[in-house]
Design a protein around this motif. Structure first.
Motif, PDB file in Angstrom:
ATOM      1  N   ASN A 346     -72.582  51.389 -10.544  1.00 59.05           N
ATOM      2  CA  ASN A 346     -71.944  50.341 -11.345  1.00 59.05           C
ATOM      3  C   ASN A 346     -72.374  48.949 -10.927  1.00 59.05           C
ATOM      4  O   ASN A 346     -71.675  47.971 -11.183  1.00 59.05           O
ATOM      5  N   THR A 385     -59.001  52.141 -24.760  1.00 62.28           N
ATOM      6  CA  THR A 385     -59.702  53.079 -23.875  1.00 62.28           C
ATOM      7  C   THR A 385     -61.018  52.484 -23.375  1.00 62.28           C
ATOM      8  O   THR A 385     -61.405  52.709 -22.229  1.00 62.28           O
ATOM      9  N   THR A 386     -61.708  51.708 -24.216  1.00 65.33           N
ATOM     10  CA  THR A 386     -62.955  51.064 -23.795  1.00 65.33           C
ATOM     11  C   THR A 386     -62.695  50.009 -22.733  1.00 65.33           C
ATOM     12  O   THR A 386     -63.417  49.913 -21.740  1.00 65.33           O
ATOM     13  N   LYS A 389     -61.970  51.820 -19.536  1.00 68.21           N
ATOM     14  CA  LYS A 389     -63.199  52.410 -18.988  1.00 68.21           C
ATOM     15  C   LYS A 389     -64.024  51.347 -18.264  1.00 68.21           C
ATOM     16  O   LYS A 389     -64.474  51.544 -17.130  1.00 68.21           O
ATOM     17  N   THR A 392     -62.338  50.277 -15.061  1.00 66.60           N
ATOM     18  CA  THR A 392     -62.500  51.292 -14.007  1.00 66.60           C
ATOM     19  C   THR A 392     -63.876  51.193 -13.368  1.00 66.60           C
ATOM     20  O   THR A 392     -64.019  51.233 -12.134  1.00 66.60           O
ATOM     21  N   GLU A 393     -64.904  51.058 -14.193  1.00 63.63           N
ATOM     22  CA  GLU A 393     -66.271  50.989 -13.655  1.00 63.63           C
ATOM     23  C   GLU A 393     -66.477  49.708 -12.848  1.00 63.63           C
ATOM     24  O   GLU A 393     -67.144  49.727 -11.802  1.00 63.63           O
ATOM     25  N   THR A 423     -72.873  52.952 -19.656  1.00 65.55           N
ATOM     26  CA  THR A 423     -72.327  52.641 -18.333  1.00 65.55           C
ATOM     27  C   THR A 423     -72.389  51.140 -18.088  1.00 65.55           C
ATOM     28  O   THR A 423     -73.419  50.507 -18.333  1.00 65.55           O
ATOM     29  N   GLU A 539     -58.155  54.054 -13.130  1.00 65.57           N
ATOM     30  CA  GLU A 539     -58.533  55.426 -13.480  1.00 65.57           C
ATOM     31  C   GLU A 539     -57.359  56.170 -14.095  1.00 65.57           C
ATOM     32  O   GLU A 539     -57.510  56.897 -15.084  1.00 65.57           O
ATOM     33  N   TRP A 542     -56.709  54.807 -17.575  1.00 67.74           N
ATOM     34  CA  TRP A 542     -57.780  55.243 -18.479  1.00 67.74           C
ATOM     35  C   TRP A 542     -57.547  56.692 -18.923  1.00 67.74           C
ATOM     36  O   TRP A 542     -57.670  57.023 -20.101  1.00 67.74           O
ATOM     37  N   ARG A 543     -57.199  57.561 -17.961  1.00 70.01           N
ATOM     38  CA  ARG A 543     -56.915  58.958 -18.309  1.00 70.01           C
ATOM     39  C   ARG A 543     -55.756  59.047 -19.289  1.00 70.01           C
ATOM     40  O   ARG A 543     -55.809  59.780 -20.292  1.00 70.01           O
ATOM     41  N   ARG A 546     -56.765  57.944 -22.767  1.00 66.35           N
ATOM     42  CA  ARG A 546     -57.599  58.930 -23.459  1.00 66.35           C
ATOM     43  C   ARG A 546     -56.744  60.077 -23.995  1.00 66.35           C
ATOM     44  O   ARG A 546     -56.949  60.554 -25.121  1.00 66.35           O
TER      45      ARG A 546
END
Length: 572
Positions: A346, A385-386, A389, A392-393, A423, A539, A542-543, A546
């Motif tokens: 990342n 969600t984006t 994500k 998180t990254e 990514t 994380e 994000w889960r 989703r």
């Protein structure tokens, strides 16, 4: 043109300036044309401020090595009565008598009114932020002492004209801060011919008066790095005198021609690294192996190209006209030193560098998806969600960097790049630093709108300054907007430090994400979470997002999503 014509009309009414003299009207028209429309809309055309600004800019153009400036006391309270233009959109500032009655005697109020009527108004009126500051000062002084003549209620306007260059606002605000001046309002304008006009309204001066402030400010400005000439070379230092004019500037080197698609970097003797370069120099690239294809972006000190290195698509960051003793050259060396150590999925992958004069470059992996800033401008707001994500990254990459004692110092959507698989990777380590043995830094850097309060104030700071920027960046990703887009960068910085200003979190934002943002931009760095902690929380969110998105897709309605969001709120 309408404002210019209105200003000329007002000058004719004054009958104190010979507008029929050759070049006078044309020069004023050119002054308006070289500045952005915002200048014409905001400037007070009922006074001679426009001519003062033109004089300062003309002085800076005559000697680009000098910084021209003017200091004058101003009547902030009377500024809201109008700025001289046909339409005054500024809010009412209130009556000075009402502001001071409870804090001073009737005699003191009379003296204060007399003094304020004799002062000019600020060139750009007054803003709601300035109004709130004055009210706060008056409330703080209420019942304590007479406010007439106190340093906190004496306002000065400082106008600066010089060659435009990166971090100029940062350096000027540092100068004013070193004199214990509070920047209450700031207006910054860049001209078409690459000069800068910066106007500050300040208070807090504890000296004897305007002349004393001019003298001290002149001494402090002389400590600044010399301005860069319009040709890119270093100019002579600032000199003493009303407009700070100095000897004739020496001509700088001309910018080198841009490389063509088939042109290679010149070979020359390698430049010794001034930062730690232990280990092999396998990162030092042979310029003959680098092929340029197309320019991607351009900046003040260099350009970014897409190219090929040994059959691999790469991004090539080229520095132009950078000399050994410049801050840009030191940042180049620092960036190479830092990127050599970084290996994380990342973080944008460093491939190598050329430290050979006269051309300097850094080669990275090519990120075909571009920056998240550009992606949002083209595609509109991101899905939740984006956002989670990406967050998180970024947390994964920043946790890695902080564990290696690397502070990024300029975290924002524009510095997040996306590869062909989607990514997201952290980029642009031009102002990143490795923490020293003490673990704190004091040099101001970064971008004002994302900058932590301790960095703005030039206080010692650690890696939690990046956490503050991450919180602002989360808001940026969630809304698709630039933080504080209704303010200038410096106005936003003043608000963050003096007023606790933070972006307004949208009502649609899930409670757990809103909680993360508030924790990240806490005033006290010790109250901000670490990226190791944030990584787990992002994380988890994000889960959950989703799962909620999948459930909504299956059910075709928001029922389950609402329940899941409710559970997420309970978990926070």
């Amino acid at each position: 043109m309408e404002v210019f014509e209105a200003f000329i009309f007002k000058l004719r009414e004054r009958r104190t300036i010979d507008l029929d003299a050759p070049g006078i009207v044309e020069g004023i028209q050119q002054h308006f044309q070289l500045l952005p429309t915002r200048y014409a809309l905001d400037v007070n055309i009922g006074s001679l401020d426009v001519l003062n600004h033109k004089r300062l800019l003309d002085s800076a153009r005559a000697d680009p090595s000098a910084v021209s400036f003017q200091v004058r006391p101003v009547d902030v309270a009377g500024a809201a009565q109008g700025n001289g233009s046909s339409v005054d959109r500024r809010p009412s500032f209130g009556n000075l008598d009402t502001l001071l009655t409870e804090a001073a005697s009737a005699q003191a109020v009379a003296r204060s009114l007399s003094r304020h009527r004799s002062l000019p108004r600020p060139a750009f009126g007054s803003s709601p932020n300035l109004q709130a500051l004055v009210l706060e000062v008056e409330e703080r002084l209420e019942g304590a002492r007479s406010v007439v003549g106190s340093p906190e209620t004496c306002f000065f306007e400082v106008t600066v004209a010089s060659v435009d260059q990166p971090k100029l606002l940062s350096r000027l605000s540092e100068c004013l801060g070193d004199l214990n001046l509070n920047i209450c309002e700031a207006h910054a304008f860049n001209t078409v011919d690459r000069f800068s006009l910066d106007v500050f309204v300040v208070n807090g001066w504890s000296g004897q008066g305007t002349e004393d402030l001019e003298e001290v400010l002149s001494e402090r400005l002389q400590q600044l790095p010399p301005p860069l000439s319009v040709h890119g070379g270093s100019a002579s230092p600032i000199r003493e005198e009303g407009t700070r004019e100095g000897p004739e500037v020496q001509p700088g080197e001309e910018l080198p021609a841009e490389p063509s698609k088939s042109q290679d970097l010149d070979r020359s003797s390698p430049v010794p690294m001034q930062a730690s370069t232990s280990g092999s120099d396998d990162w030092e690239l042979d310029p003959a192996d680098i092929v340029f294809q197309e320019k991607i972006a351009a900046g003040a000190f260099g350009d970014l190209y897409k190219g090929v290195y040994c059959g691999q698509d790469v991004a090539i960051k080229i520095l132009r006209n950078v000399h050994d003793d410049t801050q840009q050259y030191q940042e180049f060396l620092q960036e190479v030193m830092i990127m050599r150590k970084v290996r994380h999925k990342n973080v944008v992958q460093f491939i190598g560098a050329c430290t050979r004069k006269p051309n300097l470059c850094i080669v990275f992996e090519f990120m075909s998806g571009g920056s998240m800033y550009d992606y949002m401008r083209k595609g509109g707001p991101l899905k939740l969600t984006t956002v989670l994500k990406i967050a998180t990254e970024v947390c994964r990459g920043m946790d890695y960097l902080h564990k290696r004692k690397i502070v990024h110092r300029d975290l924002k959507a524009a510095n997040l790049l996306m590869d062909e698989s989607g990514t997201v990777k952290i980029a642009d380590f031009g102002v990143a630093r490795v923490m020293d043995t003490v673990g704190v830094m004091t040099a101001e850097t970064g971008t004002y709108r994302w900058m932590a309060p301790e960095v703005i104030e030039h206080n010692p700071y650690r890696e939690r300054a990046d956490v503050f920027s991450f919180g602002i960046m989360l808001w940026e990703l969630l809304t698709g907007r630039v933080p504080y887009d209704d303010m200038t960068p410096l106005q936003a910085a003043v608000g963050v430090v003096q007023k606790g200003l933070r972006p307004v979190i949208p009502a649609s934002c899930p409670a757990p994400l809103a909680a993360v943002m508030r924790e990240c931009w806490a005033r006290n760095p010790n109250e901000r979470p670490s990226f190791e902690h944030l990584k787990g929380r992002m994380e988890e969110q994000w889960r959950a997002a989703r799962v909620a998105e999948d459930a909504r897709r299956v059910s075709g309605g928001p029922g389950l999503l609402s329940k899941l969001r409710k559970n997420m709120k309970g978990g926070a």
